[in-house]
Design a protein around this motif. Sequence first.
Motif, PDB file in Angstrom:
ATOM      1  N   VAL A 126     -27.064 -32.691 -21.258  1.00 14.08           N
ATOM      2  CA  VAL A 126     -27.264 -31.653 -20.970  1.00 14.08           C
ATOM      3  C   VAL A 126     -26.148 -31.254 -22.400  1.00 14.08           C
ATOM      4  N   ASN A 127     -26.817 -30.787 -23.321  1.00 12.67           N
ATOM      5  CA  ASN A 127     -26.207 -29.872 -24.503  1.00 12.67           C
ATOM      6  C   ASN A 127     -26.883 -28.518 -24.021  1.00 12.67           C
ATOM      7  N   VAL A 128     -25.892 -27.979 -23.852  1.00 11.68           N
ATOM      8  CA  VAL A 128     -25.933 -26.593 -23.525  1.00 11.68           C
ATOM      9  C   VAL A 128     -25.378 -25.431 -25.116  1.00 11.68           C
ATOM     10  N   ASP A 129     -26.498 -24.643 -25.909  1.00  4.79           N
ATOM     11  CA  ASP A 129     -25.895 -24.760 -26.680  1.00  4.79           C
ATOM     12  C   ASP A 129     -25.746 -22.474 -26.837  1.00  4.79           C
ATOM     13  N   PHE A 130     -25.140 -21.355 -27.207  1.00  5.08           N
ATOM     14  CA  PHE A 130     -25.210 -20.354 -26.564  1.00  5.08           C
ATOM     15  C   PHE A 130     -25.538 -19.850 -28.652  1.00  5.08           C
ATOM     16  N   VAL A 131     -26.575 -18.789 -28.519  1.00  3.41           N
ATOM     17  CA  VAL A 131     -26.945 -18.804 -29.713  1.00  3.41           C
ATOM     18  C   VAL A 131     -27.095 -17.318 -29.460  1.00  3.41           C
ATOM     19  N   TRP A 132     -26.969 -16.498 -30.697  1.00  2.97           N
ATOM     20  CA  TRP A 132     -26.684 -14.912 -30.396  1.00  2.97           C
ATOM     21  C   TRP A 132     -28.365 -14.317 -31.151  1.00  2.97           C
ATOM     22  N   SER A 133     -28.440 -14.911 -32.121  1.00  6.50           N
ATOM     23  CA  SER A 133     -29.673 -14.357 -32.716  1.00  6.50           C
ATOM     24  C   SER A 133     -30.826 -14.624 -32.501  1.00  6.50           C
ATOM     25  N   PRO A 134     -32.136 -14.034 -31.551  1.00  2.82           N
ATOM     26  CA  PRO A 134     -32.118 -12.940 -31.980  1.00  2.82           C
ATOM     27  C   PRO A 134     -31.266 -12.274 -30.949  1.00  2.82           C
ATOM     28  N   PRO A 135     -30.793 -11.548 -30.826  1.00  5.01           N
ATOM     29  CA  PRO A 135     -29.756 -10.707 -29.937  1.00  5.01           C
ATOM     30  C   PRO A 135     -30.569 -10.582 -28.364  1.00  5.01           C
ATOM     31  N   TRP A 136     -29.848 -10.590 -27.479  1.00  2.00           N
ATOM     32  CA  TRP A 136     -30.835 -10.316 -26.174  1.00  2.00           C
ATOM     33  C   TRP A 136     -31.419  -8.757 -25.604  1.00  2.00           C
ATOM     34  N   THR A 137     -32.483  -8.358 -25.719  1.00  2.00           N
ATOM     35  CA  THR A 137     -32.687  -7.249 -25.158  1.00  2.00           C
ATOM     36  C   THR A 137     -33.624  -7.328 -23.222  1.00  2.00           C
ATOM     37  N   PRO A 138     -33.358  -6.610 -22.762  1.00  2.00           N
ATOM     38  CA  PRO A 138     -34.348  -6.381 -21.513  1.00  2.00           C
ATOM     39  C   PRO A 138     -35.861  -6.383 -22.453  1.00  2.00           C
ATOM     40  N   ALA A 139     -35.938  -6.114 -22.923  1.00  2.00           N
ATOM     41  CA  ALA A 139     -37.516  -6.905 -22.949  1.00  2.00           C
ATOM     42  C   ALA A 139     -37.815  -8.089 -23.384  1.00  2.00           C
TER      43      ALA A 139
END
Length: 120
Positions: free
Chosen positions: A90-103
């Motif tokens: 397993v490879n988990v990569d964190f991405v920040w785009s698009p930013p998270w929103t409650p939607a």
Amino acid sequence: MSEETQSQAAAAEAAELPTKEQILEALKVVKDPEIPINVVDLGLIYNVDVKPNGIVDIDMTLTAIGCPVQDMIKADAELAVMRVPGVKGVNVDFVWSPPWTPAKMSEEGKKQMRMFGFNV
């Protein structure tokens, strides 16, 4: 090995690979410690890619950049997915785009948030 035998071997190997849905279901045990809802229903999983060799690549985000429990969530996600039959890594990569929103939350996630008193 004949072409037919190779084809049968490839089909058998593909049948043993987990599906994206199985990976997402496994990830539902991973919760953000600050928000008691799983990462799937929170909408933190952006992409799941199951490779033919059994390696699973996951793009996910967090509710905030610099989250102090990023390493814990990553480890929990890796452990959860490694339990799925057919997963070799397993490879988990964190991405920040698009930013998270409650939607980005699922309807189930929003329902759970409302049960905890959040207005979503």
